[in-house]
Design a protein around this motif. Sequence first.
Motif, PDB file in Angstrom:
ATOM      1  N   ILE A 174      -0.557  -9.318   2.270  1.00 20.32           N
ATOM      2  CA  ILE A 174       0.894  -9.357   2.043  1.00 20.32           C
ATOM      3  C   ILE A 174       1.559  -8.178   2.738  1.00 20.32           C
ATOM      4  CG2 ILE A 174       2.709  -9.182   0.300  1.00 20.32           C
ATOM      5  CD1 ILE A 174       0.770 -10.626  -1.640  1.00 20.32           C
ATOM      6  N   ALA A 175       0.964  -6.994   2.596  1.00 21.29           N
ATOM      7  CA  ALA A 175       1.520  -5.805   3.238  1.00 21.29           C
ATOM      8  C   ALA A 175       1.500  -5.948   4.754  1.00 21.29           C
ATOM      9  CB  ALA A 175       0.729  -4.570   2.799  1.00 21.29           C
ATOM     10  N   ASP A 176       0.401  -6.455   5.289  1.00 25.35           N
ATOM     11  CA  ASP A 176       0.272  -6.607   6.740  1.00 25.35           C
ATOM     12  C   ASP A 176       1.276  -7.619   7.272  1.00 25.35           C
ATOM     13  OD1 ASP A 176      -0.737  -6.143   9.251  1.00 25.35           O
ATOM     14  OD2 ASP A 176      -2.643  -7.160   8.931  1.00 25.35           O
ATOM     15  N   ILE A 262      10.169  -4.932  -0.760  1.00 26.00           N
ATOM     16  CA  ILE A 262      10.817  -3.677  -0.372  1.00 26.00           C
ATOM     17  C   ILE A 262       9.834  -2.527  -0.192  1.00 26.00           C
ATOM     18  CG2 ILE A 262      13.009  -4.315  -1.445  1.00 26.00           C
ATOM     19  CD1 ILE A 262      12.273  -2.360  -3.752  1.00 26.00           C
ATOM     20  N   GLY A 263       8.598  -2.705  -0.649  1.00 20.33           N
ATOM     21  CA  GLY A 263       7.650  -1.605  -0.511  1.00 20.33           C
ATOM     22  C   GLY A 263       6.215  -2.050  -0.576  1.00 20.33           C
ATOM     23  N   PHE A 264       5.354  -1.293   0.086  1.00 16.92           N
ATOM     24  CA  PHE A 264       3.919  -1.537   0.013  1.00 16.92           C
ATOM     25  C   PHE A 264       3.204  -0.240   0.343  1.00 16.92           C
ATOM     26  CE2 PHE A 264       5.607  -2.908   4.116  1.00 16.92           C
ATOM     27  CZ  PHE A 264       4.916  -2.073   4.991  1.00 16.92           C
ATOM     28  N   GLY A 265       2.006  -0.095  -0.187  1.00 14.87           N
ATOM     29  CA  GLY A 265       1.232   1.106   0.079  1.00 14.87           C
ATOM     30  C   GLY A 265      -0.242   0.829   0.013  1.00 14.87           C
ATOM     31  N   PRO A 281      -5.754   4.842  -6.306  1.00 13.66           N
ATOM     32  CA  PRO A 281      -4.684   3.958  -6.770  1.00 13.66           C
ATOM     33  C   PRO A 281      -3.334   4.653  -6.879  1.00 13.66           C
ATOM     34  CG  PRO A 281      -6.675   3.577  -8.032  1.00 13.66           C
ATOM     35  CD  PRO A 281      -6.948   4.767  -7.176  1.00 13.66           C
ATOM     36  N   LEU A 282      -3.335   5.912  -7.332  1.00 12.20           N
ATOM     37  CA  LEU A 282      -2.076   6.647  -7.452  1.00 12.20           C
ATOM     38  C   LEU A 282      -1.410   6.800  -6.099  1.00 12.20           C
ATOM     39  CD1 LEU A 282       0.013   8.333  -8.964  1.00 12.20           C
ATOM     40  CD2 LEU A 282      -1.532  10.311  -8.760  1.00 12.20           C
ATOM     41  N   ARG A 283      -2.174   7.163  -5.074  1.00 11.15           N
ATOM     42  CA  ARG A 283      -1.583   7.347  -3.752  1.00 11.15           C
ATOM     43  C   ARG A 283      -1.084   6.042  -3.152  1.00 11.15           C
ATOM     44  NH1 ARG A 283      -4.965   8.525  -0.308  1.00 11.15           N
ATOM     45  NH2 ARG A 283      -6.896   8.693  -1.505  1.00 11.15           N
ATOM     46  N   ALA A 284      -1.755   4.932  -3.454  1.00  8.07           N
ATOM     47  CA  ALA A 284      -1.264   3.632  -2.975  1.00  8.07           C
ATOM     48  C   ALA A 284       0.086   3.309  -3.605  1.00  8.07           C
ATOM     49  CB  ALA A 284      -2.279   2.540  -3.292  1.00  8.07           C
ATOM     50  N   MET A 285       0.207   3.532  -4.894  1.00  4.59           N
ATOM     51  CA  MET A 285       1.483   3.279  -5.578  1.00  4.59           C
ATOM     52  C   MET A 285       2.566   4.241  -5.098  1.00  4.59           C
ATOM     53  SD  MET A 285       0.416   2.250  -9.499  1.00  4.59           S
ATOM     54  CE  MET A 285      -0.732   3.599  -9.804  1.00  4.59           C
ATOM     55  N   GLU A 286       2.202   5.492  -4.909  1.00  2.00           N
ATOM     56  CA  GLU A 286       3.175   6.469  -4.407  1.00  2.00           C
ATOM     57  C   GLU A 286       3.669   6.083  -3.012  1.00  2.00           C
ATOM     58  OE1 GLU A 286       1.795  10.622  -6.629  1.00  2.00           O
ATOM     59  OE2 GLU A 286       0.883  10.051  -4.707  1.00  2.00           O
ATOM     60  N   ALA A 287       2.752   5.586  -2.189  1.00  3.52           N
ATOM     61  CA  ALA A 287       3.134   5.159  -0.843  1.00  3.52           C
ATOM     62  C   ALA A 287       4.087   3.971  -0.893  1.00  3.52           C
ATOM     63  CB  ALA A 287       1.884   4.805  -0.039  1.00  3.52           C
ATOM     64  N   ALA A 288       3.841   3.050  -1.823  1.00  6.21           N
ATOM     65  CA  ALA A 288       4.737   1.897  -1.978  1.00  6.21           C
ATOM     66  C   ALA A 288       6.124   2.354  -2.410  1.00  6.21           C
ATOM     67  CB  ALA A 288       4.151   0.917  -2.989  1.00  6.21           C
ATOM     68  N   PHE A 289       6.175   3.299  -3.340  1.00 12.63           N
ATOM     69  CA  PHE A 289       7.450   3.851  -3.790  1.00 12.63           C
ATOM     70  C   PHE A 289       8.185   4.531  -2.641  1.00 12.63           C
ATOM     71  CE2 PHE A 289       6.644   2.995  -8.135  1.00 12.63           C
ATOM     72  CZ  PHE A 289       7.811   3.273  -8.844  1.00 12.63           C
ATOM     73  N   THR A 407     -10.857   0.834  -1.829  1.00 12.89           N
ATOM     74  CA  THR A 407      -9.696   0.369  -1.074  1.00 12.89           C
ATOM     75  C   THR A 407      -8.620  -0.108  -2.043  1.00 12.89           C
ATOM     76  OG1 THR A 407      -8.947  -1.155   0.662  1.00 12.89           O
ATOM     77  CG2 THR A 407     -10.729  -1.931  -0.764  1.00 12.89           C
ATOM     78  N   ASN A 408      -7.378   0.332  -1.831  1.00 14.99           N
ATOM     79  CA  ASN A 408      -6.317   0.108  -2.809  1.00 14.99           C
ATOM     80  C   ASN A 408      -5.051  -0.418  -2.147  1.00 14.99           C
ATOM     81  OD1 ASN A 408      -7.900   1.683  -4.901  1.00 14.99           O
ATOM     82  ND2 ASN A 408      -7.519   3.302  -3.410  1.00 14.99           N
ATOM     83  N   GLY A 409      -4.319  -1.251  -2.892  1.00 16.64           N
ATOM     84  CA  GLY A 409      -3.067  -1.781  -2.377  1.00 16.64           C
ATOM     85  C   GLY A 409      -2.051  -1.987  -3.475  1.00 16.64           C
ATOM     86  N   SER A 410      -0.793  -1.795  -3.137  1.00 21.99           N
ATOM     87  CA  SER A 410       0.301  -1.983  -4.088  1.00 21.99           C
ATOM     88  C   SER A 410       1.500  -2.547  -3.341  1.00 21.99           C
ATOM     89  CB  SER A 410       0.660  -0.644  -4.737  1.00 21.99           C
ATOM     90  OG  SER A 410       1.652  -0.802  -5.729  1.00 21.99           O
ATOM     91  N   VAL A 411       2.183  -3.514  -3.950  1.00 23.95           N
ATOM     92  CA  VAL A 411       3.344  -4.149  -3.324  1.00 23.95           C
ATOM     93  C   VAL A 411       4.490  -4.174  -4.331  1.00 23.95           C
ATOM     94  CG1 VAL A 411       4.236  -6.194  -2.143  1.00 23.95           C
ATOM     95  CG2 VAL A 411       1.825  -5.602  -1.939  1.00 23.95           C
ATOM     96  N   ILE A 412       5.717  -3.963  -3.854  1.00 19.29           N
ATOM     97  CA  ILE A 412       6.898  -3.969  -4.720  1.00 19.29           C
ATOM     98  C   ILE A 412       7.831  -5.107  -4.303  1.00 19.29           C
ATOM     99  CG2 ILE A 412       8.907  -2.675  -5.530  1.00 19.29           C
ATOM    100  CD1 ILE A 412       7.362  -0.103  -4.959  1.00 19.29           C
ATOM    101  N   PHE A 413       8.198  -5.944  -5.288  1.00 14.98           N
ATOM    102  CA  PHE A 413       9.096  -7.077  -5.068  1.00 14.98           C
ATOM    103  C   PHE A 413      10.410  -6.831  -5.807  1.00 14.98           C
ATOM    104  CE2 PHE A 413       4.711  -8.727  -5.272  1.00 14.98           C
ATOM    105  CZ  PHE A 413       4.579  -9.265  -4.002  1.00 14.98           C
ATOM    106  N   LYS A 414      11.519  -7.228  -5.196  1.00 17.79           N
ATOM    107  CA  LYS A 414      12.835  -7.036  -5.818  1.00 17.79           C
ATOM    108  C   LYS A 414      13.648  -8.332  -5.707  1.00 17.79           C
ATOM    109  CE  LYS A 414      16.908  -4.004  -5.780  1.00 17.79           C
ATOM    110  NZ  LYS A 414      17.550  -2.841  -5.116  1.00 17.79           N
TER     111      LYS A 414
END
Length: 418
Positions: A174-176, A262-265, A281-289, A407-414
């Motif tokens: 999804i991020a890619d 709007i965001g991914f990390g 996981p924290l850094r993936a979420m921080e990157a998405a933010f 390996t970690n991933g986080s995506v933000i939907f709005k």
Amino acid sequence: MKRVVVTGLGTINSIGHNVEDSFKAVVAGECGIDTITLFDASEYSVKIAGEVKDFDPSTVMDKKEVKKADRFIQLGIKAAHEAMHDCGLVNEDGKVNEDIANRFGIISASGIGGLSTIEKNSVVNANRGPKKISPFFIPSSLVNMLGGFISIAHGLKGPSLSHVTACAASTHAIADATKTIMLNGADRVLVVGAESAVCGAGVGGFAAMKALSTRNEDPKKASRPFDTGRDGFVMGEGAGALVLETLDSALERGAKIYCEIIGFGESGDANHITSPVMDGPLRAMEAAFAFAKDHTGEDVKIDYVNSHGTSTPVGDVNETKAIKALFGGAQNCPPVTSTKGQIGHCLGAAGAIEAIFAIKSLNEGVIPPTINIENQDPECDLDYVPNTARNVELTTVMSNNFGFGGTNGSVIFKKYEN
């Protein structure tokens, strides 16, 4: 950078063969986990999984082609078929028009790929010799063939890529896809995550690692994220598909817009091949933010987190700590749930399926419950919406997935707003 929206959804899993049925079931707290029927598991220490029942692949592909595709590909085709029709961009023969085909890509994902096909042909080779190996063995089991089959079915001639990053694979896809569209590499991308590793090698392998629940006598309560009685994850199978496109193209054709990405990390633990640490996981979420803030020019307020939440003793605590660190303490955290109690852990397909659940939550204003919480773990001290769904207005949601190898991933939907 271009704005990216979601205009099509599709899924098949152990509680539903389409998006509407699946989301209705997950909100109701229904559970698709049961005794394994895909192979004889009577001699295995683990006898349960979230299987897709009553699926006939010939309903979505030619009968002559079925034998050429592993089950994970068949499930992916089913989810993709729904998403492509949902987005409204296919003609009567299921293909997109030539004027958009060259800039319509596909990014597929799977954690393992055609494991059952590999297992079967390995046995044939050992017992009957190499001349008896199926000529369809290799093309049936390769992960990128998921995208290959689907691109042919729908006439997608844009970038064709594939992710094999364990249980974060389809989140990374999804991020890619979002990056590809933002950077003008395509106008539209179909993301498909699929997995079907409920076979002797798959179940036996994870069981040997002591990663799976052995609550065989009570399968409906075996997957219990954040509960003190959790003893491992339960394997699931299924597929999820999302159509992503530029906001401009969606508006131009009057498409239904589910949400904006709007965001991914992404991040790597660089620590251990199977044991997680909070930092990754924290850094993936921080990157998405951080990406979301840069992209929108606004501070991001998350209303709900669809967590990785696998029901493993270490993983659930680790993710809880990471979420608390992200938001500055438990008192500041939004509701957090895991839908793996209902469908099991679909490995490389988990990210796509759970993203769909998160997007549906955003659209319908309801958070699915985390089922089977009877005694919440004191170390897992967040609001997990236990056992009963909650109606609440949502604007922005996050979906997390993490995998072996760190390996970690986080995506933000709005919600899309004019």
